[in-house]
Design an enzyme around this catalytic site. Structure first.
Site, PDB file in Angstrom:
ATOM      1  N   GLY A 105      11.059 -64.957 -15.922  1.00  0.00           N
ATOM      2  CA  GLY A 105      11.609 -66.247 -15.550  1.00  0.00           C
ATOM      3  C   GLY A 105      10.707 -67.036 -14.625  1.00  0.00           C
ATOM      4  O   GLY A 105      10.449 -66.612 -13.490  1.00  0.00           O
ATOM      5  N   CYS A 135      19.807 -63.840 -25.076  1.00  0.00           N
ATOM      6  CA  CYS A 135      19.598 -65.151 -25.698  1.00  0.00           C
ATOM      7  C   CYS A 135      20.798 -66.058 -25.421  1.00  0.00           C
ATOM      8  O   CYS A 135      21.932 -65.708 -25.760  1.00  0.00           O
ATOM      9  CB  CYS A 135      19.387 -65.004 -27.201  1.00  0.00           C
ATOM     10  SG  CYS A 135      19.170 -66.602 -28.034  1.00  0.00           S
TER      11      CYS A 135
END
Length: 329
Positions: A204, A101
């Protein structure tokens, strides 16, 4: 592909853990549309240990959503071990550790991607959690802290030595946050490294069925993780699965179908939370939904939709959108 006792068929697609997105109702929808593994929102180890009610609520799982992973984040060994033991009591299939994160309130305090600047602590946390629970432990991280420290190839081997069952890699550095393009070449390098034997999950910029298939074929990953592309579009898993298995696009889903799914998500969120919290929660999904993309002169209606405060008001606006912009379906 195997993670612990979880066996996955060809081309597994995972729903990425996302704060304020992957709550129980959204996970169930994504599972229904073909997600092979779903993750909870990430859970603060410190908050879990302090028995914060909203945090504890994130541990409530359903058998229908299995296999399901609980994701934890924290910055020190003792709290992560204690939190992992608490999470294990909720009987997930997997415990996942968040070392990726990038947001300041997490990484800036040494948790999440912040641990990419303290690899010894990351490895110590991982080893301790693996030893503390009987469930398979996995890790989600990034390529490195910045362009000068893309350490993921060596880090993957170190994490594997800690005993993790799988590794998910987001193809950006922490410095990139969510900007620029995800670099899948390093994800592929990890997957194809002769010393890496655990499953590697790529993450991603997987936003289309075609890109999902390309990631499997080009980089050889064991699974693809879908994040932001699912927000407001849980049916993306059905679209991707169809393309992966049949090499052709799924026929376009009608606006009526998409509206019905969004309405269902709202109603189920209200049942899970309450009307006010559910309406606030759904705004992120509405803002991202492809259903409203490309509609001309939509700005005023969009503002009204995202400011609606009651279910009746929001559904009236939905009806108006369908009749005015998309045809009376």
């Amino acid at each position: 592909m195997q993670i612990g006792n979880c066996t996955f068929s060809s081309y597994p697609l995972f729903l990425a853990p996302m704060e304020d997105v992957t709550d129980r109702t959204f996970r169930l929808l994504c599972k229904e549309f073909g997600a092979d593994l779903v993750y909870t929102e990430f859970i603060s180890a410190d908050a879990l240990i302090r028995s914060v009610q909203r945090t504890e609520q994130k541990l409530i799982l359903s058998d229908v959503e299995r296999p399901v992973a609980i994701q934890l984040y924290g910055r020190d060994i003792d709290s992560m071990v204690e939190a992992a033991k608490i999470a294990a009591e909720a009987k997930p299939d997997i415990i996942d550790l968040n070392f990726g994160c990038p947001v300041k309130r997490v990484a800036g305090k040494g948790a999440g991607a912040g641990l990419l600047r303290d690899i010894p602590t990351m490895l110590a946390i991982t080893s301790a959690v693996v030893k503390a629970v009987s469930l398979p432990v996995t890790v989600k991280t990034r390529l490195g802290w910045d362009d000068r420290s893309k350490i993921i190839v060596s880090l993957a081997q170190q994490l594997q030595d800690c005993g993790i069952a799988a590794l998910a890699i987001h193809g950006r550095t922490r410095a990139q946050m969510y900007t620029g393009d995800a670099d899948w070449t390093l994800i592929g390098e990890v997957k194809n490294h002769p010393s890496v034997h655990i499953p590697v999950i790529g993450n991603g910029d997987v936003t289309t069925p075609e890109r999902a298939k390309e990631c499997f074929q080009t980089y050889g990953v064991d699974a693809v993780m879908v994040g932001r592309a699912s927000i407001g579009r849980p049916w993306v898993f059905r679209e991707m699965k169809h393309y992966l298995l049949h090499n052709e696009p799924l026929p376009e889903l009608s606006s009526d179908f998409q509206f019905n799914i969004l309405k269902r998500q709202i109603n189920e969120s209200i049942n899970w939370l309450d009307e006010r919290k559910a309406i606030l929660h759904i705004r992120r999904h509405l803002a991202a939904s492809p259903l409203f993309k490309g509609i001309p002169f939509f700005r005023e209606m969009r503002i009204r939709m995202l400011r609606a405060e009651t279910l009746d008001e929001l559904f009236r606006i939905f009806d108006e959108i369908q009749q005015t912009y998309l045809g009376d379906v």
